[in-house]
Each structure stands twice: as C-alpha cells, then as structure tokens.
Motif scaffolding. Structure first.
Motif, short mmCIF file in Angstrom:
data_model
loop_
_atom_site.label_atom_id
_atom_site.label_comp_id
_atom_site.label_asym_id
_atom_site.label_seq_id
_atom_site.Cartn_x
_atom_site.Cartn_y
_atom_site.Cartn_z
N GLN A 189 0.83 -1.20 0.00
CA GLN A 189 0.00 0.00 0.00
C GLN A 189 0.87 1.26 0.00
O GLN A 189 1.98 1.26 0.52
CB GLN A 189 -0.89 0.05 1.25
CG GLN A 189 -1.95 -1.01 1.29
CD GLN A 189 -2.77 -0.89 2.57
OE1 GLN A 189 -2.22 -0.75 3.64
NE2 GLN A 189 -4.07 -0.92 2.42
N GLU A 246 -2.73 5.14 1.57
CA GLU A 246 -3.63 4.00 1.74
C GLU A 246 -3.44 3.35 3.11
O GLU A 246 -4.41 2.95 3.75
CB GLU A 246 -3.39 2.96 0.65
CG GLU A 246 -3.85 3.41 -0.73
CD GLU A 246 -3.35 2.49 -1.83
OE1 GLU A 246 -2.26 1.88 -1.68
OE2 GLU A 246 -4.07 2.36 -2.83
N GLN A 289 -2.47 4.87 5.85
CA GLN A 289 -3.09 5.76 6.82
C GLN A 289 -4.60 5.61 6.80
O GLN A 289 -5.25 5.57 7.85
CB GLN A 289 -2.69 7.21 6.52
CG GLN A 289 -3.18 8.20 7.53
CD GLN A 289 -2.50 8.07 8.88
OE1 GLN A 289 -1.50 7.40 9.04
NE2 GLN A 289 -3.08 8.69 9.88
N ARG A 290 -5.18 5.53 5.62
CA ARG A 290 -6.64 5.36 5.49
C ARG A 290 -7.08 4.04 6.12
O ARG A 290 -8.07 3.98 6.85
CB ARG A 290 -7.05 5.41 4.03
CG ARG A 290 -8.56 5.39 3.84
CD ARG A 290 -8.99 5.46 2.38
NE ARG A 290 -8.46 6.63 1.73
CZ ARG A 290 -7.71 6.60 0.62
NH1 ARG A 290 -7.41 5.46 0.05
NH2 ARG A 290 -7.27 7.71 0.08
N THR A 291 -6.32 2.96 5.88
CA THR A 291 -6.63 1.65 6.46
C THR A 291 -6.55 1.70 7.98
O THR A 291 -7.43 1.19 8.68
CB THR A 291 -5.66 0.59 5.91
OG1 THR A 291 -5.79 0.52 4.49
CG2 THR A 291 -5.94 -0.78 6.51
N LYS A 330 -6.80 4.39 9.98
CA LYS A 330 -7.87 5.23 10.52
C LYS A 330 -9.20 4.49 10.51
O LYS A 330 -9.97 4.58 11.46
CB LYS A 330 -7.98 6.53 9.73
CG LYS A 330 -6.89 7.52 10.07
CD LYS A 330 -7.09 8.82 9.33
CE LYS A 330 -6.05 9.84 9.76
NZ LYS A 330 -6.29 11.15 9.17
N LYS A 331 -9.48 3.74 9.44
CA LYS A 331 -10.73 2.98 9.38
C LYS A 331 -10.75 1.91 10.46
O LYS A 331 -11.77 1.71 11.12
CB LYS A 331 -10.92 2.35 8.01
CG LYS A 331 -12.21 1.55 7.91
CD LYS A 331 -12.52 1.10 6.52
CE LYS A 331 -13.78 0.29 6.39
NZ LYS A 331 -14.61 0.06 7.52
N LYS A 332 -9.63 1.23 10.66
CA LYS A 332 -9.53 0.20 11.69
C LYS A 332 -9.80 0.79 13.08
O LYS A 332 -10.56 0.23 13.87
CB LYS A 332 -8.13 -0.43 11.65
CG LYS A 332 -7.87 -1.47 12.70
CD LYS A 332 -6.45 -1.98 12.55
CE LYS A 332 -6.02 -2.77 13.76
NZ LYS A 332 -4.62 -3.18 13.69
N TYR A 350 -11.40 3.67 13.77
CA TYR A 350 -12.79 4.14 13.81
C TYR A 350 -13.75 2.98 14.03
O TYR A 350 -14.67 3.08 14.85
CB TYR A 350 -13.13 4.89 12.52
CG TYR A 350 -14.54 5.41 12.48
CD1 TYR A 350 -14.89 6.55 13.19
CD2 TYR A 350 -15.53 4.75 11.76
CE1 TYR A 350 -16.19 7.03 13.17
CE2 TYR A 350 -16.83 5.21 11.74
CZ TYR A 350 -17.16 6.36 12.44
OH TYR A 350 -18.44 6.82 12.44
N ASP A 351 -13.52 1.88 13.32
CA ASP A 351 -14.37 0.69 13.47
C ASP A 351 -14.28 0.11 14.88
O ASP A 351 -15.22 -0.52 15.35
CB ASP A 351 -13.99 -0.38 12.45
CG ASP A 351 -14.37 0.01 11.02
OD1 ASP A 351 -15.14 0.98 10.84
OD2 ASP A 351 -13.89 -0.66 10.08
N GLN A 383 -10.08 10.37 16.45
CA GLN A 383 -8.82 11.08 16.51
C GLN A 383 -9.06 12.46 17.11
O GLN A 383 -10.00 13.15 16.73
CB GLN A 383 -8.21 11.22 15.12
CG GLN A 383 -6.83 11.81 15.14
CD GLN A 383 -6.18 11.78 13.76
OE1 GLN A 383 -6.81 11.46 12.77
NE2 GLN A 383 -4.92 12.12 13.72
#
Length: 78
Positions: A14, A18, A20-22, A24-26, A28-29, A34
């Motif tokens: 990645q 990508e 960082q996005r992964t 952050k999603k992890k 958040y889920d 943040q």
C-alpha cells in the motif's frame, strides 16, 4: 504465521496514504476517534500519558485535576 506474512505483504504493497486510510478505518471501526489539541509544552507529556492510559483501559475515567499554583483540586467538568 501465514496471516502475519499476508498482512505484512498487504501493508507493504500500500501507499502511505492507503496505509493511513486503512489504519484510521480500523481505529474508527474499533470505536476510537482522533483528537488534536493544543496544550502548553509543559503539559504535553501529562496529556499523552493520560490519553495512553485511557486508550489502554476503557474502564478508567478522568477525575479531579490539581492546580499546581494553589494545590487545590478542581472538577474536570463544570
């Protein structure tokens, strides 16, 4: 072991954006948000320690805080 190797290969394939996005999603889920805050440099270590402790133990709560000039305890929430 195969799952770890697959995860390492997936992460390394990645782009930084990508990854960082992964991440952050992890987070958040998992129920995290943040938070960015400006504090005086002398208080930064205390804030980081507090945040780390709260993240590690979700049963903790923040209580009174102490005014170092007066020595008096103050309520965190008014």
């Amino acid at each position: 072991m195969a799952n770890y190797e697959e995860e390492v290969n997936f992460v390394s394939s990645q782009s930084p954006k990508e990854r960082q996005r992964t991440f952050k999603k992890k987070m958040y889920d998992a129920g995290y948000v943040q938070v960015t805050v400006w504090v005086h440099a002398s208080q930064a270590a205390d804030i980081k320690t507090l945040a780390d402790r709260l993240k590690a133990d979700r049963d903790l709560t923040v209580g009174p805080i102490r005014n170092e000039a007066t020595g008096r305890l103050q309520k965190l929430r008014r």
